[in-house]
Design a protein around this motif. Structure first.
Motif, PDB file in Angstrom:
ATOM      1  N   LEU A  59       5.214  -6.879  -0.990  1.00  9.59           N
ATOM      2  CA  LEU A  59       5.916  -6.929  -0.016  1.00  9.59           C
ATOM      3  C   LEU A  59       6.919  -5.890  -0.488  1.00  9.59           C
ATOM      4  O   LEU A  59       7.669  -5.031   0.162  1.00  9.59           O
ATOM      5  CB  LEU A  59       5.803  -7.651   1.224  1.00  9.59           C
ATOM      6  N   GLU A  60       7.432  -6.882  -1.056  1.00  5.47           N
ATOM      7  CA  GLU A  60       9.098  -5.987  -2.165  1.00  5.47           C
ATOM      8  C   GLU A  60       8.268  -5.357  -2.275  1.00  5.47           C
ATOM      9  O   GLU A  60       9.523  -3.759  -2.629  1.00  5.47           O
ATOM     10  CB  GLU A  60       9.123  -7.667  -2.746  1.00  5.47           C
ATOM     11  N   GLU A  61       7.799  -4.539  -3.581  1.00  9.29           N
ATOM     12  CA  GLU A  61       6.959  -3.579  -3.877  1.00  9.29           C
ATOM     13  C   GLU A  61       7.030  -2.474  -2.902  1.00  9.29           C
ATOM     14  O   GLU A  61       6.665  -1.499  -3.529  1.00  9.29           O
ATOM     15  CB  GLU A  61       6.200  -3.601  -4.695  1.00  9.29           C
ATOM     16  N   LYS A  62       6.643  -2.532  -1.615  1.00 10.00           N
ATOM     17  CA  LYS A  62       6.314  -1.955  -0.643  1.00 10.00           C
ATOM     18  C   LYS A  62       5.220  -1.223  -0.783  1.00 10.00           C
ATOM     19  O   LYS A  62       4.716  -0.026  -0.842  1.00 10.00           O
ATOM     20  CB  LYS A  62       7.646  -1.041  -0.755  1.00 10.00           C
ATOM     21  N   PHE A  65       2.916  -3.838   4.112  1.00  6.44           N
ATOM     22  CA  PHE A  65       3.365  -3.815   4.987  1.00  6.44           C
ATOM     23  C   PHE A  65       2.842  -4.551   6.165  1.00  6.44           C
ATOM     24  O   PHE A  65       1.208  -4.781   5.821  1.00  6.44           O
ATOM     25  CB  PHE A  65       4.297  -3.008   5.505  1.00  6.44           C
ATOM     26  N   ASP A  85       0.253   0.165   2.370  1.00 10.69           N
ATOM     27  CA  ASP A  85       1.958   1.109   3.065  1.00 10.69           C
ATOM     28  C   ASP A  85       0.933   2.696   2.769  1.00 10.69           C
ATOM     29  O   ASP A  85       1.305   2.895   1.734  1.00 10.69           O
ATOM     30  CB  ASP A  85       3.108   0.850   2.159  1.00 10.69           C
ATOM     31  N   ARG A  89       3.746   8.393   3.156  1.00 14.40           N
ATOM     32  CA  ARG A  89       3.067   9.043   1.661  1.00 14.40           C
ATOM     33  C   ARG A  89       1.788   9.613   1.993  1.00 14.40           C
ATOM     34  O   ARG A  89       0.841   8.953   2.395  1.00 14.40           O
ATOM     35  CB  ARG A  89       3.251   8.053   0.708  1.00 14.40           C
TER      36      ARG A  89
END
Ligand SMILES: [Zn+2]
Length: 407
Positions: A59-62, A65, A85, A89
């Protein structure tokens, strides 16, 4: 069983097992999404806390999600579902063929976002790069809502050196040692990845998440279009060879005195089964003569030929049936050489599959050396799935999900 190379290895660090588990978690989310943390822990067969820690990192590195909230089980908290996620993109896939070049935009999961566009391929590579850059920029402007472009993947009908970004030899385009990747990346300001189209197709099949695609076991992808591209997957990896040219079955001869091939030799498999070969057989002209005879033959495609065959044109049916027989004979060579679990076939000729399958299978059985070789699974990847464009997209998207190299 893989030998550890004592001259080139990577020692396991303290974080190595965590890195592997993180990639396993990412791949499980990709394959099963939407999943909750509890689902993930169950799929990984680890404690809930271990799965939650990995999820926090992702989650932190996206990379993932949290989306919709699910129903609570018993008195527990309502779980939130995890997704890769792919929002905001996108990836652009390009399929260069000798005749036309195709472009497709997808999200990071390979879902198609717009229509496939195409234009006539200019064999002058500098002109082609300029036109590609112009069209890709236009598409990204037209589809502003798809967000930032992560990269452009280009499938090339020839042998490619992906490390240097060069096309080593593309016979159908008469390209030798052509620089393609870097000038296109500079013109676009976006990273570009290039690969042989057969290898790109095999890669896309390997990374497919659709439940109807079986991706386990060794497999071979045969892409039949203006030429013939072949990609081989062994133990979950593309077989590249020393110079990334492994798999050129298209230029293995079926007969040394056969028709002239784009590579300059005679009797290559490609010279019997490419779209050009099938059309040449129908029109009774030399394959090596690229000049269209009249306006009809210039715009006449293999799909048109198949339509004529289905409408009862005996000459059209004979031309397609010959291609089917040669296709089967060449597949038998691949089976004899590699003994794969399955073969995928892509290309326009597959739209005639209901007509030609018995002929392909008969030829395949005739030249395979064992009963199980003759029974090797052959799957058609429909033209509307755009296997080569999906392969080009996979060049950009797949590395994010690949297993880390250990030892
Ligand atoms: Zn050849």
């Amino acid at each position: 069983m893989r030998k550890i190379n004592p001259h080139d290895f990577k020692v396991a660090r303290r974080g190595t097992s965590r890195e592997i588990n993180r990639q396993i978690a990412l791949n499980l989310i990709r394959a099963h999404q939407p999943v909750s943390r509890a689902d993930l822990a169950r799929l990984m067969n680890v404690r809930r806390g271990v799965a939650s820690l990995l999820v926090s990192e992702l989650l932190e590195e996206k990379l993932i999600f949290e989306g919709a909230v699910g129903e609570a089980v018993g008195r527990g908290r309502r779980p939130t579902f995890l997704y890769i996620d792919s929002r905001q993109r996108c990836v652009v896939g390009v399929d260069i063929r000798a005749s036309r070049t195709y472009i497709l935009v997808t999200d990071l999961m390979g879902r198609q976002l717009g229509v496939v566009s195409s234009f006539q391929t200019n064999r002058d590579v500098e002109v082609l790069i300029q036109e590609l850059a112009r069209r890709i920029k236009q598409i990204l402007t037209d589809y502003k809502e798809v967000g930032a472009c992560e990269g452009v993947g280009v499938a090339v009908p020839g042998m490619v050196d992906p490390a240097r970004g060069r096309v080593v030899h593309a016979p159908t385009l008469s390209w030798r040692d052509v620089t393609l990747r870097d000038p296109l990346a500079v013109a676009l300001g976006i990273p570009v990845h290039i690969e042989n189209s057969g290898k790109a197709c095999a890669l896309a099949q390997l990374w497919a998440t659709r439940s109807d695609v079986v991706a386990s076991g060794n497999s071979v992808f045969v892409s039949v279009s203006d030429g013939v591209g072949v990609g081989i997957v062994v133990n979950g990896e593309l077989l590249r060879g020393r110079h990334n040219t492994a798999g050129e079955f298209g230029h293995v001869p079926l007969s040394i005195d056969g028709p002239k091939c784009s590579c300059g030799a005679t009797g290559c498999w490609e010279a019997y089964i490419s779209n050009l070969a099938t059309l040449s057989r129908y029109f009774g002209r030399e394959l090596s003569d690229p000049r269209p005879r009249d306006t009809e033959t210039a715009s006449f495609s293999v799909e048109d030929l198949i339509a004529r065959a289905r409408a009862g044109d005996a000459k059209a049916l004979a031309a397609i049936n010959s291609t089917a027989r040669y296709l089967g004979l060449g597949l038998a060579s691949i089976i004899n050489a590699l003994d794969p679990a399955r073969i995928f076939i892509g290309g326009e000729i597959t739209t005639a599959w209901s007509l030609i399958e018995p002929i392909v299978r008969r030829a395949l059985r005739e030249r395979t050396l064992t009963e199980f070789g003759g029974a090797t699974e052959v799957h058609v990847v429909p033209a509307e799935d755009h296997p080569r464009l999906r392969g080009a997209v996979a060049l950009v998207a797949a590395p994010a999900f690949a297993a880390p190299m250990v030892a």
